[in-house]
Scaffold this active site. Sequence first.
Site, PDB file in Angstrom:
ATOM      1  N   LYS A  53       0.793  -1.236   0.000  1.00 21.91           N
ATOM      2  CA  LYS A  53       0.000   0.000   0.000  1.00 21.91           C
ATOM      3  C   LYS A  53       0.827   1.291   0.000  1.00 21.91           C
ATOM      4  O   LYS A  53       0.311   2.387   0.258  1.00 21.91           O
ATOM      5  CB  LYS A  53      -1.003   0.047   1.172  1.00 21.91           C
ATOM      6  CG  LYS A  53      -1.842  -1.181   1.355  1.00 21.91           C
ATOM      7  CD  LYS A  53      -2.356  -1.771   0.069  1.00 21.91           C
ATOM      8  CE  LYS A  53      -3.413  -0.919  -0.617  1.00 21.91           C
ATOM      9  NZ  LYS A  53      -3.756  -1.527  -1.953  1.00 21.91           N
ATOM     10  N   GLY A  55       2.193   2.519  -2.679  1.00 23.36           N
ATOM     11  CA  GLY A  55       2.185   3.157  -3.998  1.00 23.36           C
ATOM     12  C   GLY A  55       2.830   2.279  -5.067  1.00 23.36           C
ATOM     13  O   GLY A  55       3.357   2.781  -6.055  1.00 23.36           O
ATOM     14  N   THR A 112       8.261  -6.852  -5.707  1.00 22.78           N
ATOM     15  CA  THR A 112       8.252  -7.592  -4.441  1.00 22.78           C
ATOM     16  C   THR A 112       7.791  -6.683  -3.307  1.00 22.78           C
ATOM     17  O   THR A 112       7.948  -5.464  -3.371  1.00 22.78           O
ATOM     18  CB  THR A 112       9.651  -8.157  -4.099  1.00 22.78           C
ATOM     19  OG1 THR A 112       9.539  -9.002  -2.962  1.00 22.78           O
ATOM     20  CG2 THR A 112      10.665  -7.061  -3.768  1.00 22.78           C
ATOM     21  N   HIS A 113       7.219  -7.317  -2.277  1.00 25.28           N
ATOM     22  CA  HIS A 113       6.970  -6.609  -1.013  1.00 25.28           C
ATOM     23  C   HIS A 113       7.907  -7.145   0.082  1.00 25.28           C
ATOM     24  O   HIS A 113       7.748  -6.807   1.254  1.00 25.28           O
ATOM     25  CB  HIS A 113       5.533  -6.834  -0.529  1.00 25.28           C
ATOM     26  CG  HIS A 113       4.471  -6.143  -1.328  1.00 25.28           C
ATOM     27  ND1 HIS A 113       4.602  -4.871  -1.814  1.00 25.28           N
ATOM     28  CD2 HIS A 113       3.223  -6.545  -1.672  1.00 25.28           C
ATOM     29  CE1 HIS A 113       3.481  -4.527  -2.448  1.00 25.28           C
ATOM     30  NE2 HIS A 113       2.637  -5.526  -2.379  1.00 25.28           N
ATOM     31  N   SER A 143      -4.555   2.716   4.455  1.00 19.64           N
ATOM     32  CA  SER A 143      -4.751   2.145   3.119  1.00 19.64           C
ATOM     33  C   SER A 143      -4.831   0.614   3.199  1.00 19.64           C
ATOM     34  O   SER A 143      -5.670  -0.012   2.543  1.00 19.64           O
ATOM     35  CB  SER A 143      -3.605   2.590   2.211  1.00 19.64           C
ATOM     36  OG  SER A 143      -3.807   2.121   0.903  1.00 19.64           O
ATOM     37  N   SER A 233      -1.181  10.288 -12.997  1.00 22.28           N
ATOM     38  CA  SER A 233      -1.836  11.010 -11.902  1.00 22.28           C
ATOM     39  C   SER A 233      -2.951  10.125 -11.340  1.00 22.28           C
ATOM     40  O   SER A 233      -3.454   9.227 -12.043  1.00 22.28           O
ATOM     41  CB  SER A 233      -2.417  12.328 -12.406  1.00 22.28           C
ATOM     42  OG  SER A 233      -3.492  12.054 -13.290  1.00 22.28           O
ATOM     43  N   MET A 237      -5.282   7.416 -13.461  1.00 18.50           N
ATOM     44  CA  MET A 237      -5.118   5.981 -13.166  1.00 18.50           C
ATOM     45  C   MET A 237      -6.397   5.371 -12.596  1.00 18.50           C
ATOM     46  O   MET A 237      -6.698   4.213 -12.833  1.00 18.50           O
ATOM     47  CB  MET A 237      -3.934   5.753 -12.219  1.00 18.50           C
ATOM     48  CG  MET A 237      -2.596   5.757 -12.968  1.00 18.50           C
ATOM     49  SD  MET A 237      -1.163   5.413 -11.924  1.00 18.50           S
ATOM     50  CE  MET A 237      -1.481   3.767 -11.308  1.00 18.50           C
ATOM     51  N   MET A 261      -8.279   2.029  -6.212  1.00 15.90           N
ATOM     52  CA  MET A 261      -7.813   3.421  -6.264  1.00 15.90           C
ATOM     53  C   MET A 261      -8.722   4.185  -5.303  1.00 15.90           C
ATOM     54  O   MET A 261      -9.768   4.682  -5.708  1.00 15.90           O
ATOM     55  CB  MET A 261      -7.941   3.976  -7.684  1.00 15.90           C
ATOM     56  CG  MET A 261      -7.048   3.309  -8.678  1.00 15.90           C
ATOM     57  SD  MET A 261      -5.353   3.857  -8.468  1.00 15.90           S
ATOM     58  CE  MET A 261      -4.537   2.686  -9.515  1.00 15.90           C
ATOM     59  N   ARG A 262      -8.351   4.233  -4.074  1.00 13.02           N
ATOM     60  CA  ARG A 262      -9.259   4.683  -3.018  1.00 13.02           C
ATOM     61  C   ARG A 262      -9.268   6.201  -2.913  1.00 13.02           C
ATOM     62  O   ARG A 262     -10.225   6.854  -3.294  1.00 13.02           O
ATOM     63  CB  ARG A 262      -8.840   4.013  -1.696  1.00 13.02           C
ATOM     64  CG  ARG A 262      -9.881   4.022  -0.599  1.00 13.02           C
ATOM     65  CD  ARG A 262      -9.303   3.386   0.650  1.00 13.02           C
ATOM     66  NE  ARG A 262      -8.105   4.091   1.121  1.00 13.02           N
ATOM     67  CZ  ARG A 262      -8.103   5.127   1.962  1.00 13.02           C
ATOM     68  NH1 ARG A 262      -9.243   5.557   2.461  1.00 13.02           N
ATOM     69  NH2 ARG A 262      -6.973   5.712   2.314  1.00 13.02           N
ATOM     70  N   LYS A 263      -8.189   6.788  -2.383  1.00 11.14           N
ATOM     71  CA  LYS A 263      -8.129   8.250  -2.247  1.00 11.14           C
ATOM     72  C   LYS A 263      -6.865   8.828  -2.865  1.00 11.14           C
ATOM     73  O   LYS A 263      -6.866   9.906  -3.418  1.00 11.14           O
ATOM     74  CB  LYS A 263      -8.182   8.649  -0.780  1.00 11.14           C
ATOM     75  CG  LYS A 263      -9.552   8.587  -0.150  1.00 11.14           C
ATOM     76  CD  LYS A 263      -9.571   9.373   1.143  1.00 11.14           C
ATOM     77  CE  LYS A 263     -10.955   9.376   1.761  1.00 11.14           C
ATOM     78  NZ  LYS A 263     -10.947  10.013   3.098  1.00 11.14           N
TER      79      LYS A 263
HETATM   80  P1  A3P Z   1      -5.074   4.835  -0.685  1.00  9.62           P
HETATM   81  O1  A3P Z   1      -5.701   3.579  -0.178  1.00  9.62           O
HETATM   82  O2  A3P Z   1      -4.556   5.700   0.433  1.00  9.62           O
HETATM   83  O3  A3P Z   1      -5.929   5.592  -1.631  1.00  9.62           O
HETATM   84  P2  A3P Z   1      -0.357  -0.232  -3.660  1.00  9.62           P
HETATM   85  O4  A3P Z   1      -0.373  -0.061  -5.137  1.00  9.62           O
HETATM   86  O5  A3P Z   1       0.999  -0.356  -3.068  1.00  9.62           O
HETATM   87  O6  A3P Z   1      -1.307  -1.298  -3.233  1.00  9.62           O
HETATM   88  O7  A3P Z   1      -0.867   1.148  -3.043  1.00  9.62           O
HETATM   89  C1  A3P Z   1      -2.196   1.556  -3.164  1.00  9.62           C
HETATM   90  C2  A3P Z   1      -2.302   2.984  -2.677  1.00  9.62           C
HETATM   91  O8  A3P Z   1      -1.683   3.853  -3.636  1.00  9.62           O
HETATM   92  C3  A3P Z   1      -3.755   3.427  -2.559  1.00  9.62           C
HETATM   93  O9  A3P Z   1      -3.760   4.407  -1.518  1.00  9.62           O
HETATM   94  C4  A3P Z   1      -3.975   4.038  -3.936  1.00  9.62           C
HETATM   95  O10 A3P Z   1      -5.074   4.912  -4.014  1.00  9.62           O
HETATM   96  C5  A3P Z   1      -2.649   4.776  -4.098  1.00  9.62           C
HETATM   97  N1  A3P Z   1      -2.371   5.133  -5.498  1.00  9.62           N
HETATM   98  C6  A3P Z   1      -2.453   4.357  -6.593  1.00  9.62           C
HETATM   99  N2  A3P Z   1      -2.165   5.060  -7.700  1.00  9.62           N
HETATM  100  C7  A3P Z   1      -1.902   6.322  -7.294  1.00  9.62           C
HETATM  101  C8  A3P Z   1      -1.541   7.543  -7.967  1.00  9.62           C
HETATM  102  N3  A3P Z   1      -1.436   7.598  -9.290  1.00  9.62           N
HETATM  103  N4  A3P Z   1      -1.343   8.638  -7.221  1.00  9.62           N
HETATM  104  C9  A3P Z   1      -1.461   8.601  -5.880  1.00  9.62           C
HETATM  105  N5  A3P Z   1      -1.794   7.505  -5.190  1.00  9.62           N
HETATM  106  C10 A3P Z   1      -2.017   6.364  -5.883  1.00  9.62           C
END
Ligand code: A3P
Length: 300
Positions: A53, A55, A112-113, A143, A233, A237, A261-263
């Site tokens: 989570k 990014g 990888t995580h 997140s 952006s 996305m 794509m939550r917030k």
């Molecule tokens: P939120 O839950 O805070 O919205 P991952 O890809 O590691 O699972 O991370 C997901 C997090 O990255 C989510 O955060 C998601 O909304 C955010 N995210 C994905 N694409 C993004 C972008 N282009 N700009 C900013 N945040 C992004």
Amino acid sequence: MPREQGKDLKPEGRPELGEVGGIPLPKTTCNEWARIQSFQAKPDDLLICTYPKAGTTWIQEIVDMIQQEGDLEKCQRAPVHHRHPFIEWARPPQPSGVEQADAMPSPRTLKTHLPVQLLPRSFWEQKCKFLYVARNAKDCMVSYFHFQRMSKVIPDPGTWPEYFEIFMAGKVGWGPWYDHVKGWWKAKDSHRVLFLFYEDMKKNPKHEIQKVIQFVGKQLDEATVDKIVHHTSFDVMKDNPMANRAGVPLSVMDQSISPFMRKGTVGDWKNHFTVAQNERFDEDYRRKMADTTLTFSVGF
Ligand code: A3P
């Protein structure tokens, strides 16, 4: 449901976590651990590394756009989570991350995580490039909580107060956030690691994208860089079916509970943490992060 898939499920249907070296990981990953550990990296592999989570999807889309030199059509060839094999992911009967990576022509970009201590040794031996994105712990926690609510292939997070304790104790998939970021921060002193921050990417995406362009060894003109900034952006996305997990079946992710794509903001933790939780978190954080020079630009 086939017996093989059903045997690690809790009554409510969510798989449990297993453990490798004290780090909680999906049981299906633990079952494949010998093969994951013996994964053969190649010197021209680029490994995208993140705590869950932080990014990951965002940096994956950025890297792909750079590698495809801004060609949007090429970036639409497959959902982003299929473009870069996730090396420790194993969920039979689908091909595992290792199998996908083995079948991929070089130069490969992988994901990888894993925390540094669990990374297959060959990545260090082959002196690969590592691209790490770190996100502040509080926003990662929020997140991850929402992700666990909607993702059916990882444990249910319980209530927010319950999850708050579980996250601080590091009892979530891929283990403690604290050790993860500290481990990779330290690794950059002796390996080829580009260490980026989610918060910087939000503040000045173009600047951070230029660092990635340089790191992967590309030269792109200004118009292409601007195109990449726009295409990666959050708003773009979120509407891109090849980035927003639109094709993932409901049995794996229920986006009506919480969208993937939550917030995409910095500081959403302020809408979740109580004052008491925040104080408790900060005190614990100071202790856990006392032995690192790593700092985050928000939230603390
Ligand atoms: P939120 O839950 O805070 O919205 P991952 O890809 O590691 O699972 O991370 C997901 C997090 O990255 C989510 O955060 C998601 O909304 C955010 N995210 C994905 N694409 C993004 C972008 N282009 N700009 C900013 N945040 C992004």
